[in-house]
Motif scaffolding. Structure first.
Motif, PDB file in Angstrom:
ATOM      1  N   LYS A  70     -10.828  17.864  -1.543  1.00  0.00           N
ATOM      2  CA  LYS A  70      -9.443  17.850  -2.132  1.00  0.00           C
ATOM      3  C   LYS A  70      -8.798  18.514  -1.102  1.00  0.00           C
ATOM      4  CE  LYS A  70      -8.044  20.912  -5.319  1.00  0.00           C
ATOM      5  NZ  LYS A  70      -7.740  21.798  -6.501  1.00  0.00           N
TER       6      LYS A  70
ATOM      7  N   ALA B 169     -13.937  19.563  -4.141  1.00  0.00           N
ATOM      8  CA  ALA B 169     -13.210  18.725  -5.173  1.00  0.00           C
ATOM      9  C   ALA B 169     -13.714  18.987  -6.626  1.00  0.00           C
ATOM     10  CB  ALA B 169     -13.325  17.212  -4.946  1.00  0.00           C
TER      11      ALA B 169
ATOM     12  N   GLN C 265     -12.477  21.220  -8.731  1.00  0.00           N
ATOM     13  CA  GLN C 265     -11.256  21.404  -9.672  1.00  0.00           C
ATOM     14  C   GLN C 265     -10.353  20.546  -9.311  1.00  0.00           C
ATOM     15  OE1 GLN C 265     -10.148  25.411  -9.806  1.00  0.00           O
ATOM     16  NE2 GLN C 265     -12.145  26.239 -10.612  1.00  0.00           N
ATOM     17  N   VAL C 266      -9.946  19.596 -10.031  1.00  0.00           N
ATOM     18  CA  VAL C 266      -9.254  18.365  -9.744  1.00  0.00           C
ATOM     19  C   VAL C 266      -8.364  17.980 -11.162  1.00  0.00           C
ATOM     20  CG1 VAL C 266      -8.949  15.850  -8.976  1.00  0.00           C
ATOM     21  CG2 VAL C 266     -10.686  17.505  -7.788  1.00  0.00           C
ATOM     22  N   VAL C 267      -7.103  18.112 -10.928  1.00  0.00           N
ATOM     23  CA  VAL C 267      -6.244  17.782 -11.973  1.00  0.00           C
ATOM     24  C   VAL C 267      -5.331  16.509 -11.333  1.00  0.00           C
ATOM     25  CG1 VAL C 267      -6.135  19.908 -12.918  1.00  0.00           C
ATOM     26  CG2 VAL C 267      -4.446  19.462 -11.195  1.00  0.00           C
ATOM     27  N   PRO C 268      -4.592  15.809 -12.484  1.00  0.00           N
ATOM     28  CA  PRO C 268      -3.592  14.489 -11.899  1.00  0.00           C
ATOM     29  C   PRO C 268      -2.651  15.164 -11.014  1.00  0.00           C
ATOM     30  CG  PRO C 268      -4.277  14.388 -14.237  1.00  0.00           C
ATOM     31  CD  PRO C 268      -4.939  15.681 -13.870  1.00  0.00           C
ATOM     32  N   GLY C 269      -2.276  14.444 -10.222  1.00  0.00           N
ATOM     33  CA  GLY C 269      -1.458  14.799  -9.012  1.00  0.00           C
ATOM     34  C   GLY C 269      -2.198  15.357  -7.763  1.00  0.00           C
ATOM     35  N   ASP C 270      -3.304  15.580  -7.894  1.00  0.00           N
ATOM     36  CA  ASP C 270      -4.162  16.182  -6.691  1.00  0.00           C
ATOM     37  C   ASP C 270      -4.291  15.081  -5.649  1.00  0.00           C
ATOM     38  OD1 ASP C 270      -4.550  18.759  -6.858  1.00  0.00           O
ATOM     39  OD2 ASP C 270      -6.283  18.750  -8.262  1.00  0.00           O
TER      40      ASP C 270
ATOM     41  N   LEU D 230      -6.813  13.410  -2.915  1.00  0.00           N
ATOM     42  CA  LEU D 230      -8.498  13.355  -2.784  1.00  0.00           C
ATOM     43  C   LEU D 230      -8.480  12.780  -1.447  1.00  0.00           C
ATOM     44  CD1 LEU D 230      -9.748  12.261  -6.312  1.00  0.00           C
ATOM     45  CD2 LEU D 230      -9.958  14.574  -5.206  1.00  0.00           C
TER      46      LEU D 230
ATOM     47  N   PRO E 103     -10.968   4.032  -9.143  1.00  0.00           N
ATOM     48  CA  PRO E 103      -9.958   3.830 -10.098  1.00  0.00           C
ATOM     49  C   PRO E 103      -9.163   5.350 -10.716  1.00  0.00           C
ATOM     50  CG  PRO E 103     -12.226   4.323 -10.929  1.00  0.00           C
ATOM     51  CD  PRO E 103     -12.328   4.143  -9.587  1.00  0.00           C
ATOM     52  N   ASP E 104      -7.709   5.121 -11.115  1.00  0.00           N
ATOM     53  CA  ASP E 104      -7.101   6.262 -11.602  1.00  0.00           C
ATOM     54  C   ASP E 104      -6.299   6.769 -10.274  1.00  0.00           C
ATOM     55  OD1 ASP E 104      -7.243   6.124 -14.302  1.00  0.00           O
ATOM     56  OD2 ASP E 104      -9.201   6.768 -14.060  1.00  0.00           O
TER      57      ASP E 104
ATOM     58  N   LEU F 271      -4.430  11.261  -7.268  1.00  0.00           N
ATOM     59  CA  LEU F 271      -5.209  11.097  -8.598  1.00  0.00           C
ATOM     60  C   LEU F 271      -3.812  10.858  -9.407  1.00  0.00           C
ATOM     61  CD1 LEU F 271      -7.712  10.886 -10.525  1.00  0.00           C
ATOM     62  CD2 LEU F 271      -7.415  13.257 -10.563  1.00  0.00           C
ATOM     63  N   LYS F 272      -3.983   9.768 -10.264  1.00  0.00           N
ATOM     64  CA  LYS F 272      -2.773   9.487 -11.276  1.00  0.00           C
ATOM     65  C   LYS F 272      -2.917  10.532 -12.292  1.00  0.00           C
ATOM     66  CE  LYS F 272      -2.883   4.382 -10.606  1.00  0.00           C
ATOM     67  NZ  LYS F 272      -3.059   3.170 -11.389  1.00  0.00           N
TER      68      LYS F 272
ATOM     69  N   GLY G 107      -1.749  20.261  -7.312  1.00  0.00           N
ATOM     70  CA  GLY G 107      -1.978  19.378  -8.195  1.00  0.00           C
ATOM     71  C   GLY G 107      -0.927  19.380  -9.454  1.00  0.00           C
TER      72      GLY G 107
ATOM     73  N   GLY H 143       2.443  18.378  -8.611  1.00  0.00           N
ATOM     74  CA  GLY H 143       2.567  17.041  -8.477  1.00  0.00           C
ATOM     75  C   GLY H 143       2.878  16.486  -9.954  1.00  0.00           C
ATOM     76  N   VAL H 144       2.034  17.095 -10.986  1.00  0.00           N
ATOM     77  CA  VAL H 144       2.147  16.663 -12.262  1.00  0.00           C
ATOM     78  C   VAL H 144       3.643  17.024 -12.795  1.00  0.00           C
ATOM     79  CG1 VAL H 144       1.550  16.904 -14.638  1.00  0.00           C
ATOM     80  CG2 VAL H 144      -0.110  16.891 -12.804  1.00  0.00           C
TER      81      VAL H 144
ATOM     82  N   THR I 217      -4.241  10.931 -15.750  1.00  0.00           N
ATOM     83  CA  THR I 217      -5.586  10.650 -15.896  1.00  0.00           C
ATOM     84  C   THR I 217      -6.077  11.660 -17.348  1.00  0.00           C
ATOM     85  OG1 THR I 217      -5.682   9.724 -13.697  1.00  0.00           O
ATOM     86  CG2 THR I 217      -7.730  10.179 -14.889  1.00  0.00           C
TER      87      THR I 217
ATOM     88  N   ARG J 198     -14.585  14.762 -11.269  1.00  0.00           N
ATOM     89  CA  ARG J 198     -14.382  14.901 -12.750  1.00  0.00           C
ATOM     90  C   ARG J 198     -12.934  15.370 -12.989  1.00  0.00           C
ATOM     91  NH1 ARG J 198     -17.371  15.230 -17.387  1.00  0.00           N
ATOM     92  NH2 ARG J 198     -19.135  15.593 -16.419  1.00  0.00           N
ATOM     93  N   VAL J 199     -12.117  14.754 -13.608  1.00  0.00           N
ATOM     94  CA  VAL J 199     -10.805  15.343 -13.851  1.00  0.00           C
ATOM     95  C   VAL J 199     -10.579  16.409 -14.782  1.00  0.00           C
ATOM     96  CG1 VAL J 199      -8.486  14.716 -14.574  1.00  0.00           C
ATOM     97  CG2 VAL J 199      -9.811  13.162 -13.079  1.00  0.00           C
ATOM     98  N   ASP J 200     -10.128  17.541 -14.319  1.00  0.00           N
ATOM     99  CA  ASP J 200      -9.875  18.836 -15.484  1.00  0.00           C
ATOM    100  C   ASP J 200      -8.960  18.466 -16.535  1.00  0.00           C
ATOM    101  OD1 ASP J 200     -11.896  20.103 -13.933  1.00  0.00           O
ATOM    102  OD2 ASP J 200     -10.767  21.327 -12.687  1.00  0.00           O
TER     103      ASP J 200
ATOM    104  N   ASN K 284     -13.152  21.690 -16.315  1.00  0.00           N
ATOM    105  CA  ASN K 284     -12.411  22.769 -16.361  1.00  0.00           C
ATOM    106  C   ASN K 284     -11.330  22.544 -17.209  1.00  0.00           C
ATOM    107  OD1 ASN K 284     -14.521  24.022 -14.645  1.00  0.00           O
ATOM    108  ND2 ASN K 284     -13.507  23.162 -13.140  1.00  0.00           N
TER     109      ASN K 284
END
Lengths: 163, 303
Positions: free
Chosen positions: A35, A53, A55-60, A62, A89-90, A162-163, B19, B22-23, B37, B68-70, B223
């Motif tokens: 990340k 990576a 801890q990944v959330v949308p907007g991050d 990669l 994907p995504d 990430l979307k 992140g 960004g959201v 996502t 994996r997406v948190d 998480n």
């Protein structure tokens, strides 16, 4: 005398067996993901860092690195290495982040059907054919120019959001 | 377990915040937009390579990474009425409504709290009740076929981008002065945050700030991270709405209800007796007037 004959037969059989086995793929590839974070250093400058990576959330963002090593005894032909990576994907590709020393980088907007440079790719948008944006790309391809001698390594990389 | 939170963001937390920021550009200005996502999604990546040795072409495939997406825990509460609601004093069931939207990326249970005792200088409603809009008829309907009563402090489930209208009724005390105001607050607290941190009061210093992450308890098995709708500067996981006691307003209505002529008919002519009904209605504050709502009286005779 009989022992000598036996050893010779075994050696010949071994040689014949080795000659019959086709050469196995001698290049190994590995993909790794991290990340991207921006941290502030002591001077107040933003510094880009790569972290786990896990801890990944949308907007991050990669960052993927694809490394390859010639594990065989023979040199890989120059100009023969082509690496293809469909975008995960995504995610959306971040413009200008695809890198690879000694490579020519092209992109696809049709899931790998055709590839072209950024100035060559077009898409239909609202009925009009326009120059493709980075967010339209579906696949990245690196054509590695040099020969890859035995034991040598190389790598290419790219980043997505990430979307 | 929440990651330690310091004044200066740690690498991990700062990374998570980026992140979330960004959201935020998607979520905060356009309340009600889910955050990308879905939680728990596994993002795979595999590369392939073609190469040749002495003209002999070969292919090789890389390993596959899985990311994996948190879950991002974000919720927006907004009042459905633009202004304070005009009320009388007393009033049995003054009503307001809120929209609660899960702007996170996972299915989440949100505990709803109706806060009444938050008024400094205003008045506190005496009692409140919550109802979940459930009968597809706009506004609150009570009873059989009406909207569903909801126990304060219990949770509602919301899918990502899902919304619920929540109605609240409160009891307005008697003897309030005209223009007296009151605020009430509806809080939607993520059950994951409440369970993991033990805190559901947004004014508590212990309430986990955005970027706090809870290991392994997010929707989809990853998480769970506290999202930016919980930021201290502009929290939107709760919202206020209010009431205002109307100024006294006296309405007088005079209606002829019966006519009796000398010959027993209802003809209107000199000498006929006309009964009138006078209705006096007082709206708004009544503390200084002590008026009654209705006065029925047969008063006027003669035509």
């Amino acid at each position: 005398m009989i022992k000598m004959i036996r050893k010779t037969v075994v050696a010949l059989a071994t040689f014949a067996l080795m000659a019959a086995i086709p050469a196995v793929a001698s290049v190994e590839m590995n993909t790794a993901v991290q990340k991207v974070v921006i941290e502030e250093d002591e001077q107040g400058n933003n510094v880009r860092k790569l972290v786990s990576a896990d801890q990944v959330v949308p907007g991050d963002t990669l960052h993927y690195v694809i490394s390859f090593t010639n594990k065989g005894a023979n040199t890989v032909d120059s100009g023969s290495i082509v690496i293809t990576n469909p975008l995960p994907p995504d995610t959306v590709y971040l413009e200008g982040t695809a890198q690879g020393s000694g490579t020519e980088i092209t992109y696809s907007v049709d899931a790998g059907g055709t590839f072209g440079r950024t100035t060559e790719l077009t898409v239909l948008r609202e009925g009009e054919r326009v120059l493709a944006q980075a967010t339209d790309y579906t696949t990245i391809r690196w054509a590695f120019k040099p020969a890859l001698e035995a034991g040598k390594t190389g790598d290419v990389s790219f980043s997505v959001r990430l979307k | 377990m929440a990651n330690p939170v310091g004044k200066k963001a740690t690498g991990k937390k700062q990374g998570l915040m980026q992140g979330l920021l960004g959201v935020a550009s998607l979520v905060l200005p356009t309340f009600g937009f889910a955050a990308g996502t879905a939680a728990g999604t596994l993002i795979p990546n595999t590369a392939t390579m073609q190469f040749a040795i002495d003209g002999d072409s070969k292919n090789v495939r890389s390993n596959t990474t899985l990311t994996r997406v948190d879950e991002v825990l974000d919720v927006v509460v907004s009042p459905e009425q633009a202004d304070t609601v005009p009320i009388d004093s007393p009033m049995e069931a003054a009503q307001i409504s809120f929209l609660v939207t899960n702007t996170g990326n996972g299915v989440e249970a949100y505990r709803l709290f109706l806060d009444l005792n938050i008024n400094e200088g205003g008045f506190d409603p005496a009692r409140g009740e919550l109802f979940v809009e459930s009968n597809s008829v706009p506004g609150l309907q009570l009873g059989v076929g009406g909207d569903t009563p909801h126990v304060d402090g219990t949770s509602v489930m919301l899918a990502a981008d899902g919304s619920l209208t929540i109605h609240a009724t409160v009891v307005i005390p008697a003897a309030l002065a005209a223009y007296a105001e009151s605020r009430v607050r509806l809080r939607a607290v993520s059950s994951t945050i409440a369970a993991a941190s033990g805190v559901s009061d947004p004014e508590s210093a212990e309430f986990p700030p955005p970027g706090s992450s809870f290991t392994g308890i997010g929707d989809g098995g990853g998480n769970a991270a506290v999202g930016l709708t919980h930021q201290a500067e502009q929290p939107v996981f709760f919202a206020f709405s209010g009431f205002r006691v109307e100024a006294p307003l006296v309405l007088l209505d005079k209606t002829a209800v019966a006519v009796r002529a000398d010959d027993g008919s209802d003809a209107v002519r000199p000498g006929s007796v006309v009964d009138y009904r006078l209705k006096v209605e007082v709206r708004g504050s009544r503390d200084r007037h002590g008026g009654r709502n209705h006065v029925d009286r047969s008063a006027t005779r003669g035509a």
